[in-house]
Enzyme design. Structure first.
Site, PDB file in Angstrom:
ATOM      1  N   HIS A   1       0.869  -1.187   0.000  1.00 56.46           N
ATOM      2  CA  HIS A   1       0.000   0.000   0.000  1.00 56.46           C
ATOM      3  C   HIS A   1       0.908   1.240   0.000  1.00 56.46           C
ATOM      4  O   HIS A   1       1.992   1.209   0.571  1.00 56.46           O
ATOM      5  CB  HIS A   1      -0.840  -0.052   1.277  1.00 56.46           C
TER       6      HIS A   1
ATOM      7  N   GLN B   1      -4.605  -4.928   6.874  1.00 57.93           N
ATOM      8  CA  GLN B   1      -5.624  -5.809   6.309  1.00 57.93           C
ATOM      9  C   GLN B   1      -5.718  -7.153   7.018  1.00 57.93           C
ATOM     10  O   GLN B   1      -6.736  -7.841   6.908  1.00 57.93           O
ATOM     11  CB  GLN B   1      -5.349  -6.053   4.809  1.00 57.93           C
TER      12      GLN B   1
ATOM     13  N   ASP C   1       2.945  -4.694   8.064  1.00 57.68           N
ATOM     14  CA  ASP C   1       1.758  -3.868   7.900  1.00 57.68           C
ATOM     15  C   ASP C   1       0.553  -4.781   8.091  1.00 57.68           C
ATOM     16  O   ASP C   1       0.236  -5.598   7.223  1.00 57.68           O
ATOM     17  CB  ASP C   1       1.777  -3.240   6.508  1.00 57.68           C
TER      18      ASP C   1
ATOM     19  N   CYS D   1      -4.637   2.588  -3.688  1.00 54.56           N
ATOM     20  CA  CYS D   1      -3.367   3.053  -3.112  1.00 54.56           C
ATOM     21  C   CYS D   1      -2.242   2.061  -3.362  1.00 54.56           C
ATOM     22  O   CYS D   1      -1.362   1.885  -2.504  1.00 54.56           O
ATOM     23  CB  CYS D   1      -3.505   3.314  -1.620  1.00 54.56           C
TER      24      CYS D   1
ATOM     25  N   LYS E   1     -10.627  -0.120  10.284  1.00 56.87           N
ATOM     26  CA  LYS E   1     -10.832  -1.295   9.429  1.00 56.87           C
ATOM     27  C   LYS E   1     -11.249  -2.518  10.233  1.00 56.87           C
ATOM     28  O   LYS E   1     -11.417  -3.603   9.687  1.00 56.87           O
ATOM     29  CB  LYS E   1      -9.548  -1.620   8.661  1.00 56.87           C
TER      30      LYS E   1
HETATM   31  C1  LIG Z   1      -2.375  -2.861   3.438  1.00 55.14           C
HETATM   32  C2  LIG Z   1      -2.694  -1.516   3.950  1.00 55.14           C
HETATM   33  N1  LIG Z   1      -1.746  -0.804   4.579  1.00 55.14           N
HETATM   34  C3  LIG Z   1      -1.979   0.422   5.072  1.00 55.14           C
HETATM   35  C4  LIG Z   1      -3.194   1.018   4.942  1.00 55.14           C
HETATM   36  C5  LIG Z   1      -3.352   2.399   5.450  1.00 55.14           C
HETATM   37  O1  LIG Z   1      -4.298   2.474   6.478  1.00 55.14           O
HETATM   38  P1  LIG Z   1      -4.750   3.909   6.987  1.00 55.14           P
HETATM   39  O2  LIG Z   1      -5.290   4.654   5.814  1.00 55.14           O
HETATM   40  O3  LIG Z   1      -5.815   3.602   7.988  1.00 55.14           O
HETATM   41  O4  LIG Z   1      -3.564   4.566   7.559  1.00 55.14           O
HETATM   42  C6  LIG Z   1      -4.232   0.312   4.309  1.00 55.14           C
HETATM   43  C7  LIG Z   1      -5.581   0.884   4.171  1.00 55.14           C
HETATM   44  O5  LIG Z   1      -5.987   1.471   3.229  1.00 55.14           O
HETATM   45  C8  LIG Z   1      -3.968  -0.970   3.782  1.00 55.14           C
HETATM   46  O6  LIG Z   1      -4.913  -1.643   3.128  1.00 55.14           O
END
Ligand SMILES: Cc1ncc(COP(=O)(O)O)c(C=O)c1O
Ligand SMILES: Cc1ncc(COP(=O)(O)O)c(C=O)c1O
Lengths: 412, 162, 412, 162
Positions: free
Chosen positions: A122, A202, A199, A365, A225
């Site tokens: 991401h 998800q 990370d 993203c 999430k």
């Molecule tokens: C794999 C992953 N990492 C990081 C994020 C970033 O999360 P946040 O926007 O809550 O910081 C997301 C969510 O969109 C994600 O799917």
């Protein structure tokens, strides 16, 4: 197993109708819906004991402090961390990752060092490292994905080497849904003396995850999430690693003593929580954990596997529809990216929305991955505990309808 | 389905499936890239401008139906027009998309653009429709201001809700 | 004028009893209470249209995006900013200030440069500059306070000079309650080519403030102190200054395009909002503005002056009680710091709490000022629109009671 | 008022108003600073330790009634005791403050410390009561571990809820 009818009653938004049709919410990977108990925890805080924390002696402040810190204990317990001081509240997973990039990495990453990551990261676990690498003269090195969209361990063994300073990887791809072999990768990285960031944005909402087994040094996730409110993320870090890190944001609450010409910092975890925290939502996040623990993460995972298996079977019956990533539900979570020939995902999303079905479309993203896949975007349906097979049926119907409206143009 | 009335009218689908002026120019006066960070639409506009006139235009890009159709219609609307006229058309179009009140119908020679009027009802899609036009605007402003050397590429500007 | 009886009905927490006594909440400078309309805005979001914003085409996401961005417009209007792109949502005032320290200052502050600030700054507007100055070999230079606790302009004219790169100052002291001559100081600083940051955490909730008159380049504040939820702050910056600044936090939503080896960033304001924002609470913050605007900030200020005048008169009748800062209500806001001889503020806070009265005690995140005042802390009562003179009477009674319990020991 | 029973008992007020062993030592074995960042309590403990025995102790600091009284009582309880005995007393006191169940009464020679038992009911104040004891612990541990050179100052550690 989950009693989904009962669960659905806990989510007030599911009563909503869109264009006269019941809401079908399949955008859970972007953000999940919230049960009444989470909403109530927030409301109760504001209506009954709202106060700033830590430095107050009055009743409200004591109660608020107690509730805020007890959310931290709940997080510790939920992810199997050893100590509460390893739990740092941030705004979201993105900020948690940036904290590591600013505080840990700017101390340790030197010119020539390598930061190893998957091509499916991401942007939040990609751009901070890209900027850092550029600033430091370090190098981003990409792992390979196999045909199923999972990091290839054989090639990883060659890529992760003595120059690797950091391995940073998502536990579940938010595009492919694939679960990455994080523990094995972490072992490889540790053998090379590297630090490992996982990370979990998800994965943690959908799978049982245990810090003692994961093998990571840092773990980042977002509560919005996982049934919790917006505005709260967590960075978990090994105590010994966190202890060695300089502050990131500075200001109130993260200090021990301040003089005109010097300052000493507070102990963990507060050293990394500057200013008034998001008190109400941290308390709401505690309620989200309570809700998930009552369901049981094993059950959550199994139910989503069932939904995913069902959805994959149904989608495979639609002509000219391609699903990305493995079809093996033991290697993936409940999010499915797909494209329909000749139809731009943006149009697909809009047409489904007319029928009350919310999916996400676009690059999610993950532009580097989109470029690898040679698409501008995908459509993505992602499931959670309140979704049903009937809802999947509705989506499949709507997809067929979309094919009629926009037509697959063979000659294009 | 109201969608078919508002968004997926026949004219739009026609331009989507058979977009006009696709490709790129050999030796453009200017080349402008446009991108919509929020949904990933990308396009490159090649403009051949001489004596304050848009002699030729070509479009390369991937976008949704609205974006593709809007770019395609735009290319037809401005090709052969003076810069001044192009400005007028851009303004008319942006007004149709953005003004709070319902604007009067487009002049006859731009009648086709009317097909995009329904997009107004879908805030997220307005950006899709506007991307080609904003990219064009950047291109001709760049030339007019003299800031842009012949043949230069103008890099992605980012599209916002404005 | 304000109809306080009616206002009190809007704040559900005011129904609470503590030890059988009605809650008297005088800790507003730490965080304010929230009206039902703010709580409802948050609840309504979660129960009706919760979704991630900006990248969604489905109905919920459109509605959420619209509501989120309309809060930005409300902020613009409330503080008199020229454009919505000048409004950046952060977690709190502390993060807003850190954003400037990381993104602006690390580009501009060089060895030998001077950062001028008042000795009454909150740690959040102090420690970031102390750390930066140390890192850069720059120097912190302190303004002088006059006998009333207000920055002395004559001495400031000598202190602010050609080496001044940044003037950073609170508009209202959270300890002394004094209003600082920000516009005059900003003019001096601008003449020297310096940039001006104003910490509005204490002023904006209580006074009419207009960016076009303030003369600042940056302005930071927190919504939780102005009837809004926890977890939302704002950095306002002049568009031209913000445009020139590199990103601070990076990740989703703040990018334009990402490749494996390069990245372009989104335009303002989103360039500075990485990851999923605190959507619910930004929407709740919009409701807080609506509430304050309906009251009228002039009225808010006048009513608090009235309370402050009343409280100062009452407190002056208590033996051995010293109030800090000016007694002129035209030069101060509605927060009063005091100490009672022989009684540690901590004990005072506790005894008042037993009677349901919440005040704050301690260093108020202003340890340098505490050292200047030669005290370890003060007791602080701070007022807002729902407070009354009767509540002040209760506090005065409780203070007298405390004197009896802990006794002023003359011979100490 | 329950406060008077729990917190502001006569013994506490006596020690607050007339704290014992105030001041500083000329040539202490070790000097330890303690600070409670959350409320601003600060104290410096001077310890004269020889042959594993606490010969003398002096306290300098500003704190609330609980903090001051706790430090004062502590100084009386440990003065003249062996390091081992001091450890036992520290543990007993911390247990009284922190254990979930109600602990048995203090031994007779430490009876005075009972006055602080009520503090348990006020979570925020527990830190005030513990600060002197944690500071002492740091001092004697520093000496025992041999990490601390004679006369050295141990800098503020930060007090948390543990
Ligand atoms: C794999 C992953 N990492 C990081 C994020 C970033 O999360 P946040 O926007 O809550 O910081 C997301 C969510 O969109 C994600 O799917
Ligand atoms: C003057 C001043 N500045 C900054 C802050 C920091 O605000 P926050 O904790 O919301 O970041 C405060 C609040 O305590 C304050 O009073």
């Amino acid at each position: 197993m989950l009693d989904v009818d009962k669960i659905r009653k806990d989510f007030p938004i599911l009563k909503r109708k869109i264009n006269g049709k019941p809401l079908v919410y399949f955008d859970n990977a972007a953000t999940s819906q919230k049960p009444q108990s989470v909403i109530n925890a927030i409301t109760h805080y504001y209506e009954y004991y709202n106060a700033n924390i830590h430095r107050g002696v009055h009743t409200l402040s004591e109660e608020a402090t107690e509730a805020y810190e007890s959310s931290r204990s709940k997080v510790r317990n939920f992810i199997g961390a050893k100590e509460t001081k390893e739990i740092i509240f941030t705004r979201n997973a993105t900020e948690a990752i940036n904290l590591v990039a600013y505080s840990w990495a700017r101390q340790h990453v030197l010119p020539g060092d390598e930061i190893v990551l998957s091509p499916a990261e991401h942007h939040s676990n990609f751009v901070p490292w890209q900027i850092l690498a550029q600033e430091r003269g370090a190098k981003l090195v990409f792992l390979d994905l196999d045909a199923e969209g999972i990091v290839d361990l054989n090639s990883a063994a060659k890529i992760i080497g003595p120059k690797t300073k950091l391995l940073t990887i998502t536990q579940m791809s938010n595009v492919l849904g694939t679960i990455m072999p994080v523990a094995q990768l972490a072992e490889m990285a540790h053998k090379q003396g590297a630090i490992v960031l996982v990370d979990g944005a998800q994965s943690l909402p959908h799978l049982p995850v245990d810090m003692q087994k994961l093998g990571a040094d840092f773990f980042a996730f977002s509560f919005h999430k996982m049934l919790g409110p917006t505005g709260v993320g967590v960075l978990w870090g090994k105590a010994s690693t966190l202890e060695s890190m300089p502050p990131f944001l500075s200001g109130g609450d993260m200090i021990s003593s301040v003089w005109r010409d010097k300052v000493t910092f507070n102990s963990l975890p507060w050293r990394f929580e500057a200013g008034t925290p998001n008190i109400a939502d941290v308390i709401g996040s505690g309620a989200a954990i309570t809700y998930l623990q009552a369901l049981g993460m094993e059950n959550v995972h199994k139910y989503e596997q069932e939904l995913t298996e069902y959805a994959l079977a149904k989608l495979s019956q639609i002509d000219n529809l391609a699903v990305y990533g493995t079809h093996d539900v033991n290697k993936r979570g409940g999010l499915i990216s797909f494209n329909m020939a000749g139809i731009h995902p943006h149009d697909l999303g809009q047409i489904l929305s007319e029928s009350g079905i919310c999916i996400r479309v676009g690059h999610h993203c993950c532009q580097p991955l989109m470029r690898d896949l040679n698409v501008s975007g995908t459509a993505r349906a992602s499931f959670y505990v309140y979704n049903t097979k009937e809802e999947i049926d509705s989506m499949v119907e709507a997809l067929k309808e979309a094919q009629k409206v926009l037509g697959h143009v063979a000659c294009k | 389905m109201s969608l078919a009335n508002d968004l997926y009218r026949e004219t739009i689908l026609d331009h989507y499936h058979n977009p006009r002026n696709q490709g790129q120019l050999e030796n453009p006066t200017v080349e402008v890239e446009g991108v919509n960070p929020l949904c990933g639409d990308e396009l490159t506009l090649y403009l051949d401008i001489d004596n304050d006139k848009v002699n030729n235009v070509a479009i390369k890009g991937k976008g949704c139906s609205i974006n593709t159709a809007s770019a395609s219609m735009m290319s037809e609307a401005i090709k052969g027009e003076s810069i001044e006229e192009a400005h007028k058309i851009i303004n008319l179009f942006k007004e149709m998309m953005l003004s709070k009140e319902d604007m009067a119908a487009m002049p006859d020679d731009l009648e086709e653009l009317e097909a995009l009027r329904g997009v107004r009802n879908y805030p997220v899609r307005i950006k899709c429709a506007l991307l080609p036009w904003n990219t064009l605007l950047e291109g001709i402003n760049g030339i007019k201001s003299g800031n842009i050397a012949h043949g230069k590429t103008i890099k992605p500007h980012t599209v916002t809700t404005e």
